[in-house]
Design a protein around this motif. Structure first.
Motif, PDB file in Angstrom:
ATOM      1  N   THR A  57       0.832  -1.196   0.000  1.00  0.00           N
ATOM      2  CA  THR A  57       0.000   0.000   0.000  1.00  0.00           C
ATOM      3  C   THR A  57       0.873   1.256   0.000  1.00  0.00           C
ATOM      4  O   THR A  57       1.872   1.328   0.719  1.00  0.00           O
ATOM      5  CB  THR A  57      -0.912   0.025   1.235  1.00  0.00           C
ATOM      6  OG1 THR A  57      -1.724  -1.142   1.228  1.00  0.00           O
ATOM      7  CG2 THR A  57      -1.802   1.263   1.229  1.00  0.00           C
ATOM      8  N   THR A  60      -0.392   7.215  -2.421  1.00  0.00           N
ATOM      9  CA  THR A  60      -0.659   7.996  -3.620  1.00  0.00           C
ATOM     10  C   THR A  60      -1.423   7.175  -4.650  1.00  0.00           C
ATOM     11  O   THR A  60      -1.340   5.949  -4.658  1.00  0.00           O
ATOM     12  CB  THR A  60       0.655   8.490  -4.255  1.00  0.00           C
ATOM     13  OG1 THR A  60       0.361   9.304  -5.398  1.00  0.00           O
ATOM     14  CG2 THR A  60       1.524   7.320  -4.699  1.00  0.00           C
ATOM     15  N   SER A  61      -2.165   7.877  -5.490  1.00  0.00           N
ATOM     16  CA  SER A  61      -2.825   7.242  -6.628  1.00  0.00           C
ATOM     17  C   SER A  61      -2.113   7.566  -7.929  1.00  0.00           C
ATOM     18  O   SER A  61      -2.541   7.150  -9.006  1.00  0.00           O
ATOM     19  CB  SER A  61      -4.288   7.695  -6.713  1.00  0.00           C
ATOM     20  OG  SER A  61      -4.365   9.106  -6.875  1.00  0.00           O
ATOM     21  N   THR A  82       5.547  13.084  -7.974  1.00  0.00           N
ATOM     22  CA  THR A  82       5.392  12.136  -6.874  1.00  0.00           C
ATOM     23  C   THR A  82       6.734  11.558  -6.450  1.00  0.00           C
ATOM     24  O   THR A  82       7.483  11.026  -7.272  1.00  0.00           O
ATOM     25  CB  THR A  82       4.449  10.994  -7.278  1.00  0.00           C
ATOM     26  OG1 THR A  82       3.174  11.541  -7.622  1.00  0.00           O
ATOM     27  CG2 THR A  82       4.282  10.009  -6.131  1.00  0.00           C
TER      28      THR A  82
END
Length: 288
Positions: A57, A60-61, A82
């Protein structure tokens, strides 16, 4: 039966040792199979690497396109500036260094001290993609932009921080510790992958089967046996290695000359890595 055990991330119990699931206590149990990350000492028989994959996990997407590890830690980078830091087994978002432009990162590499560079692109004129580079030095991040170099797709560094990055329109740039040099264009084909044996020896691969060789610090075109786009290259010595690409393309470098090898798939292969056992692993489209 005396059975002292210790926690060892990445290992599992064989023989007649047993570790509980949270890896806080161990006991002898012939019928028990260790499924967590416990390891048993020599008194309990053998300990082997488990290396089971699991989904990690992240906070961020955003699409993540590059990762580099150093010891038990590391960094991941991706689109929309990112940057994630791996520590204590989990990824956390790090504030990306700001500049005059928004940027995307495509790859990252670290040296033996955990310092390194991330490379990518920014778009100041809505039409051209130029190079953005992020420097990691002693945990501090800084960003630089240049319109002298085209966008960079991949980077590789040696243990002492020297290295090369490759990208759009034949762009090849260099790194020397904390210094980034824009470099020059080599042809007009886009490069997608680069791998170094040392700072003066390596290969870069890209669109339409493009292969360039680095020898004595100089990049020159190499003969390619394919017109398929190549996405990654991995060297096992200065004269031996592999490259992968579109539609399952697999190339082998025996004795310095590239040749087509039999591929087990017709799906596009994007990345290559080599396990400590020497086994080569390629990954690509549709979960390949």
């Amino acid at each position: 039966l005396d059975c002292p055990c210790t926690c060892d991330t990445g290992s599992r119990c064989e023989s007649n040792c047993a570790c509980d699931l949270d890896c806080t206590a161990c006991s002898c149990d012939v019928s028990f199979s260790c499924t967590s990350s416990c390891g048993c000492d020599a008194d309990c028989g053998s300990t082997s690497q488990c290396n089971q994959l699991h989904e990690q996990t992240t906070p961020t997407s955003a699409g993540l396109t590059g990762v580099a590890l150093h010891g038990a830690g590391g960094w991941a980078v991706g689109s929309a500036q990112t940057i994630l830091k791996l520590a204590a087994g989990s990824f956390d978002t790090v504030s990306a260094p700001s500049g005059d432009y928004r940027y995307n990162l495509r790859d990252i590499a670290l040296d033996a001290d955990g310092n390194g560079w991330a490379v990518g692109s920014f778009n100041p004129f809505q039409s051209y993609q130029y190079a953005a580079v992020v420097r990691l030095q002693s945990g501090i991040l800084s960003v630089d932009f240049t319109t002298v170099a085209w966008a960079l797709n991949a980077v590789d560094l040696t243990a002492d921080g020297k290295g090369w990055a490759v990208g759009e329109k034949g762009q090849i740039s260099s790194f020397d510790g904390g210094t980034f040099s824009e470099g020059i264009w080599h042809g007009n084909q886009t490069f997608f992958g680069v791998d170094l044996v040392d700072a003066d020896t390596g290969f870069a691969v890209g669109a339409s089967g493009t292969i360039y060789k680095l020898a004595n610090g100089v990049w020159t075109p190499a003969t390619s046996p394919t017109f398929s786009t190549l996405y990654d290259v991995l060297l096992t010595s200065p004269q031996e290695g592999f490259a992968v690409g579109a539609n399952g393309t697999l190339l082998r470098l025996p004795n310095g000359a590239w040749s087509i090898d039999t591929s087990p798939t017709n799906r596009t292969l994007r990345r290559l890595t080599r396990l400590s056992s020497g086994t080569l692993v390629a990954v690509g489209e549709y979960g390949t």
